[in-house]
Design a protein around this motif. Sequence first.
Motif: not given
Length: 325
Positions: A106-121, A154-162
Amino acid sequence: MRALVTGASGFIGAALVRELHQRGDTVRVLLRPGSSLAALQGIPVEPAEGDVTDAPSVARAVEGVEVVYHLAGIRRTPHAEDFRRVNVEGTTHVLEASAKQSKPPRVVLAGSLSATGPSSDRPLTEDAPFRPVEPYGQSKVDAEGECHKFAGKVPFAIGRAPRVLGPADRENLAFMKIVHRGLLLALSGPPRPISFIDVDDVARGFMLLGTHPAAADDTFFITSDETLTLTRLQEIAARALDRKIRLRIPVSPAVLRGAAWGADHVSKLTGKHLPLNHKLAEQLLAPGWWCSGERAKEKLGFTAKMGLEESVARSARWYRDHGWI
């Protein structure tokens, strides 16, 4: 469990290696030639020399492991093409090597909040559309896309951290230095909520992504339920450092952007990366960087253990005790 960690000498990578060792895992680490093992001192690891940009070395490192925690990447570079070469093509090399194993890990990818960009309200969820605002965020979008290309192989999981806090973190060091001098930067405008998490909690979250059945082929924000603002971050740090704020410096968006422009110019001339840059300025001026951890809580049972006030305080004390401020 036998695990491979890329980016193991980095801030989050070292915390993950420590947690894996405490669990009893056998840990192999992919290290570039000449990389320091200082962050892993005292932890028995199996070093594998290589680089995620070098496919043959990645293939050798992946052999025989059950899970790959892929954390290697770059966050800053004056050359935008480097983001693709390291963050995207490096991920492809990990996935290709894993797919060639008789039993792909299993591949665990360190993603990022930057992929979705800023939030709103309201806080962003994992289903929010991608709206990166700079090349690093786009590279994290593309890295996630590489994982989905290998779905079924390939089994994977993505973890997006702030934004991540903890001892030895360099991302928030500049703010701690300012507070240590008795100053506080006060951005004008409305509150801008920012999701934070402690580095040890991120490591625990990634470990769940590597083993939990419900994490397979899914994406999760690994975050605390709490949010901070830049002002609150500095106020907590001041208390932890026993520093009285002598002067609050109001900073308008125009002033911050102007200072960032100047810092970028100096960085280009000198080749040194200054704490302030255009990317950081735009991050601070965004309406917010707020994400929801509900999916990880419901599907994986993950909750952050460390309160953010405690996390900020231990970070600040670590900087002081190790002479960083």
